[in-house]
Design an enzyme around this catalytic site. Structure first.
Site, PDB file in Angstrom:
ATOM      1  N   GLY A  83       7.405  -2.002   5.794  1.00 41.89           N
ATOM      2  CA  GLY A  83       8.799  -2.409   5.727  1.00 41.89           C
ATOM      3  C   GLY A  83       9.758  -1.454   6.419  1.00 41.89           C
ATOM      4  O   GLY A  83       9.415  -0.334   6.775  1.00 41.89           O
ATOM      5  N   GLU A  84      10.970  -1.935   6.598  1.00 42.11           N
ATOM      6  CA  GLU A  84      12.079  -1.154   7.145  1.00 42.11           C
ATOM      7  C   GLU A  84      12.977  -0.755   5.969  1.00 42.11           C
ATOM      8  O   GLU A  84      13.698  -1.590   5.409  1.00 42.11           O
ATOM      9  CB  GLU A  84      12.862  -1.992   8.164  1.00 42.11           C
ATOM     10  CG  GLU A  84      14.233  -1.479   8.544  1.00 42.11           C
ATOM     11  CD  GLU A  84      14.257  -0.039   9.022  1.00 42.11           C
ATOM     12  OE1 GLU A  84      14.941   0.784   8.371  1.00 42.11           O
ATOM     13  OE2 GLU A  84      13.609   0.260  10.054  1.00 42.11           O
ATOM     14  N   CYS A  92      -1.177   5.843  10.902  1.00 46.48           N
ATOM     15  CA  CYS A  92       0.128   5.291  11.263  1.00 46.48           C
ATOM     16  C   CYS A  92      -0.004   3.971  12.015  1.00 46.48           C
ATOM     17  O   CYS A  92      -0.772   3.853  12.956  1.00 46.48           O
ATOM     18  CB  CYS A  92       0.877   6.289  12.124  1.00 46.48           C
ATOM     19  SG  CYS A  92       2.499   5.742  12.635  1.00 46.48           S
ATOM     20  N   GLU A 136       0.826  -1.195   0.000  1.00 46.02           N
ATOM     21  CA  GLU A 136       0.000   0.000   0.000  1.00 46.02           C
ATOM     22  C   GLU A 136       0.868   1.256   0.000  1.00 46.02           C
ATOM     23  O   GLU A 136       1.966   1.272   0.547  1.00 46.02           O
ATOM     24  CB  GLU A 136      -0.918   0.017   1.215  1.00 46.02           C
ATOM     25  CG  GLU A 136      -2.013  -1.031   1.126  1.00 46.02           C
ATOM     26  CD  GLU A 136      -3.002  -0.936   2.276  1.00 46.02           C
ATOM     27  OE1 GLU A 136      -4.173  -1.269   2.052  1.00 46.02           O
ATOM     28  OE2 GLU A 136      -2.621  -0.536   3.374  1.00 46.02           O
ATOM     29  N   CYS A 188       7.393  -6.944   7.095  1.00 46.04           N
ATOM     30  CA  CYS A 188       8.511  -6.324   7.810  1.00 46.04           C
ATOM     31  C   CYS A 188       9.108  -7.328   8.788  1.00 46.04           C
ATOM     32  O   CYS A 188       8.388  -8.109   9.407  1.00 46.04           O
ATOM     33  CB  CYS A 188       8.032  -5.083   8.560  1.00 46.04           C
ATOM     34  SG  CYS A 188       9.353  -4.136   9.353  1.00 46.04           S
ATOM     35  N   SER A 224      12.388   6.804   7.125  1.00 45.26           N
ATOM     36  CA  SER A 224      12.175   6.444   8.517  1.00 45.26           C
ATOM     37  C   SER A 224      12.784   5.073   8.794  1.00 45.26           C
ATOM     38  O   SER A 224      12.637   4.142   7.996  1.00 45.26           O
ATOM     39  CB  SER A 224      10.673   6.405   8.826  1.00 45.26           C
ATOM     40  OG  SER A 224      10.443   5.965  10.147  1.00 45.26           O
ATOM     41  N   SER A 268      12.425   5.934  14.364  1.00 42.78           N
ATOM     42  CA  SER A 268      11.327   5.429  15.188  1.00 42.78           C
ATOM     43  C   SER A 268      11.903   5.012  16.533  1.00 42.78           C
ATOM     44  O   SER A 268      12.233   3.845  16.754  1.00 42.78           O
ATOM     45  CB  SER A 268      10.652   4.240  14.486  1.00 42.78           C
ATOM     46  OG  SER A 268      10.047   4.654  13.291  1.00 42.78           O
ATOM     47  N   LEU A 269      11.981   5.968  17.447  1.00 38.24           N
ATOM     48  CA  LEU A 269      12.609   5.718  18.743  1.00 38.24           C
ATOM     49  C   LEU A 269      11.621   5.043  19.703  1.00 38.24           C
ATOM     50  O   LEU A 269      11.889   3.985  20.259  1.00 38.24           O
ATOM     51  CB  LEU A 269      13.124   7.033  19.334  1.00 38.24           C
ATOM     52  CG  LEU A 269      14.130   6.912  20.465  1.00 38.24           C
ATOM     53  CD1 LEU A 269      15.404   6.234  20.000  1.00 38.24           C
ATOM     54  CD2 LEU A 269      14.449   8.301  21.029  1.00 38.24           C
TER      55      LEU A 269
END
Length: 381
Positions: free
Chosen positions: A179-180, A354, A100, A134, A210, A233-234
């Site tokens: 995904g990363e 999100c 998507e 992911c 990100s 992304s902490l």
């Protein structure tokens, strides 16, 4: 008997930049024709083949017909939010999987920048996916429930922009979909190279990547992608909480991550965007805000607080109260003088917010989406 797919290799996306350059070079065809081909596909999104591209050498047409397709992915559905600010695209890949992408539209005349009224009108941001599924397994993210299925090629990443361009003129791109991105690093770098060249001509300053904190990739990010924005992304101010909600954090200890970010910022002098999802009773207390403030006080950073979006009845997390979010923001801003925003939620009615990004197959009904920071251009410091 061999299957047809084995006997006849699939043709590649014309937007797979490294591959088409290699094939053109081997055939003695100048690479300067490639942006002309991309422009033709962009302007003729329903073209079935590449014979209509004007002014190419005869050898180029033969090569294109043999080894390339205008696009290898298909736009399956496009769903609009009720307020029409968000469009979620479900895209089927050549291998049968789906991803998507989400278009988010912002009316710049409704807001202010640096305390002053803004000029301009509606502009659009595209949130793209870099993988099917992911590996990271973040417990608050629906994509993690899919597991990892495959990396996208650079062409499949670029094709998301091609499909989105039918609906809106895209000004910004964020890699915040499925995904990363740093786990598909070569395709990421190659796709951004296409985005910033002809005919797309996006500014690298309007592209944001990100990551959950892939240290070895962050270490080379500035050299490979200068001026592109980095978002991290902490989601927690200490290693224990990060590991509880982000299992992949075990491989990237917080101390090593912060050292990598400091090194990156020393080299790039760019603002780092910190993404922090607000989970009730997990990471949203004032003590966590103080921990986060101390962790970031030497950085030039923007903290983006993200309201948690439900990802199904099985989720163990709840959304932080507005009161806790405001208290958290007040500590970060007021005591540590770190710019802090609360993410504008878009597309929740089409599961386009999100952390909700997940694709259910084989019925092709999507139950997910993605979103952005408020408006990336508002974070210039």
């Amino acid at each position: 008997m061999a299957s047809s797919s084995t006997a006849t290799p699939s043709r590649r996306s014309v937007f797979d930049a490294a591959y088409i350059r290699s094939e053109f070079s081997a055939a003695g065809i100048s690479a300067h024709f490639i942006p002309l081909i991309w422009k033709y596909v962009l302007q003729n999104p329903w073209c079935g083949d590449l014979c209509g591209v004007p002014s190419l050498p005869a050898t180029a047409y033969a090569l294109l017909q043999q080894k390339f397709r205008p696009t290898t992915s298909t736009l399956t559905t496009a769903a609009d939010s009720k307020d029409r600010t968000t469009t979620k695209l479900l895209i089927r890949l050549q291998n049968g999987e789906s991803v998507e992408a989400v278009i988010m539209r912002y009316d710049t005349t409704l807001g202010k920048y640096d305390g002053k009224p803004r000029s301009g009108g509606v502009r659009s941001t595209l949130c793209v996916s870099s993988q099917v599924g992911c590996k990271m397994g973040c417990r608050f993210c629906a994509t993690g429930t899919m597991g990892f299925k495959s990396n996208l090629s650079s062409g499949e990443i670029v094709e998301q922009l091609v499909h989105a361009s039918r609906y809106s003129q895209i000004r910004n791109v964020v890699f915040m979909g499925m995904g990363e991105p740093m786990n598909n690093y070569n395709a990421l770098v190659e796709a951004i190279g296409v985005f910033t060249g002809s005919p797309f001509q996006l500014s690298p300053k309007r592209i944001t990547v990100s990551t959950v904190g892939i240290v070895h990739a962050i270490n080379k990010f500035h050299n490979d992608l200068p001026h592109v924005n980095l978002a991290v992304s902490l989601h927690a101010p200490d290693q224990d909480i990060r590991c509880q909600i982000m299992p992949a954090a075990r491989a990237f200890p917080l101390e090593k991550l912060m050292n990598a970010l400091q090194s990156y910022q020393n080299k790039s002098n760019q603002t780092i965007f910190i993404e922090y999802i607000m989970l009730d009773g997990v990471n949203d207390q004032e003590e966590h805000a103080h921990q986060l403030g101390k962790l970031l006080e030497t950085f030039k950073a923007v903290v983006n607080l993200i309201p948690f979006n439900p990802i199904g009845s099985s989720s163990n997390f709840k959304t932080s109260s507005d009161q806790n979010v405001k208290k958290f923001q007040k500590v970060i801003r007021g005591i540590y003088n770190i710019r802090t925003t609360v993410r504008q939620q878009m597309g929740q009615d089409i599961a386009g917010a999100c952390g909700q990004l997940v694709v259910s197959l084989p019925d092709e009904r999507s139950t997910g989406g993605a979103t952005l920071l408020s408006d990336i251009e508002d974070f210039r410091i």
